[in-house]
Design a protein around this motif. Structure first.
Motif, PDB file in Angstrom:
ATOM      1  N   GLU A 281      45.020  50.457  31.467  1.00  0.00           N
ATOM      2  CA  GLU A 281      45.922  49.306  31.575  1.00  0.00           C
ATOM      3  C   GLU A 281      47.220  49.503  30.803  1.00  0.00           C
TER       4      GLU A 281
ATOM      5  N   SER B  90      51.532  42.996  42.401  1.00  0.00           N
ATOM      6  CA  SER B  90      51.820  42.386  41.102  1.00  0.00           C
ATOM      7  C   SER B  90      50.593  42.429  40.198  1.00  0.00           C
ATOM      8  N   CYS B  91      50.796  42.025  38.959  1.00  0.00           N
ATOM      9  CA  CYS B  91      49.681  41.983  38.003  1.00  0.00           C
ATOM     10  C   CYS B  91      49.281  40.545  37.700  1.00  0.00           C
TER      11      CYS B  91
ATOM     12  N   LEU C 187      45.565  46.808  39.163  1.00  0.00           N
ATOM     13  CA  LEU C 187      44.388  46.405  38.386  1.00  0.00           C
ATOM     14  C   LEU C 187      43.247  45.899  39.268  1.00  0.00           C
TER      15      LEU C 187
END
Length: 210
Positions: free
Chosen positions: A188, A80-81, A88
């Protein structure tokens, strides 16, 4: 949000290995002496661990899942972010974010991460395991992996197997993402337009004619 960082290799179902993993999570309430008041909520694809914020009708003071009675746990899924290891996260081999090189993860990988967090929190029994949509996939997988740990199961808008229609819709969503020439850029914002198109397709499938 709290964080659990496991400084050990984490093997994935596809054979790849993450050198370590971070799990971002929220807890509400307290574990009682008997350890039998745990409600664990597995979130859906685009949600996060702050379950009181996105599910206020179900979770909160004087709600069905009440932190005055229950020890509530919700963890951000692997990939997940929102705080758990994902694209990331810094790749220790390069010192830069993984971006598109982050390995593909499965529902079982997500549940394996949940189990590590469960053990870290000293939870030996889950009174109620809840999950909607992809959260339901996690809940079902968890019941297969640790049947003696889960007492009750609460599922919403999910299934044990994907239908042909669901596979077709998800294929169309992947094609929308891949049609965005930036989707593998190491940035991103990579694939943002394709992702918006894919999300639009998804939103249509969540509605009926009423």
């Amino acid at each position: 949000m709290e964080e659990f960082h496991r400084y050990q290799p984490f093997p994935l179902e596809n054979g790849q290995v993450l050198p370590d993993i971070r799990i971002g999570y929220h807890t509400y309430g307290n574990l009682n002496a008997a350890g039998d008041n745990v409600v664990w909520i597995c979130h859906a694809l685009t949600a996060n661990s702050d379950v009181i914020r996105w599910w206020p009708g179900m979770v909160g003071d004087h709600r069905y899942v009440n932190p005055e009675k229950h020890f509530i746990v919700c963890a951000n899924i692997l990939g997940s972010c929102y705080g758990s290891s994902g694209p990331l996260t810094e790749d220790p081999s390069t010192g830069k974010p993984y971006y598109s090189s982050f390995p593909a993860v499965t529902i079982r990988d997500m549940v394996k991460a949940h189990i590590l967090l469960r053990k870290h929190l000293g939870i030996n029994r889950i009174h109620l395991l809840m999950g909607g949509s992809m959260g339901g996939y996690q809940a079902l997988e968890w019941c297969l992996m640790e049947p003696a740990i889960i007492q009750d199961l609460f599922l919403i808008a999910t299934s044990a197997a994907e239908s042909a229609w669901g596979i077709a819709v998800h294929t169309a969503q992947r094609l929308a993402i891949e049609a965005d020439a930036t989707w593998k850029d190491r940035d991103e914002e990579a694939g943002a337009k394709g992702l918006r198109a894919a999300r639009g397709i998804g939103i249509l499938t969540y509605r009926n004619y009423a």
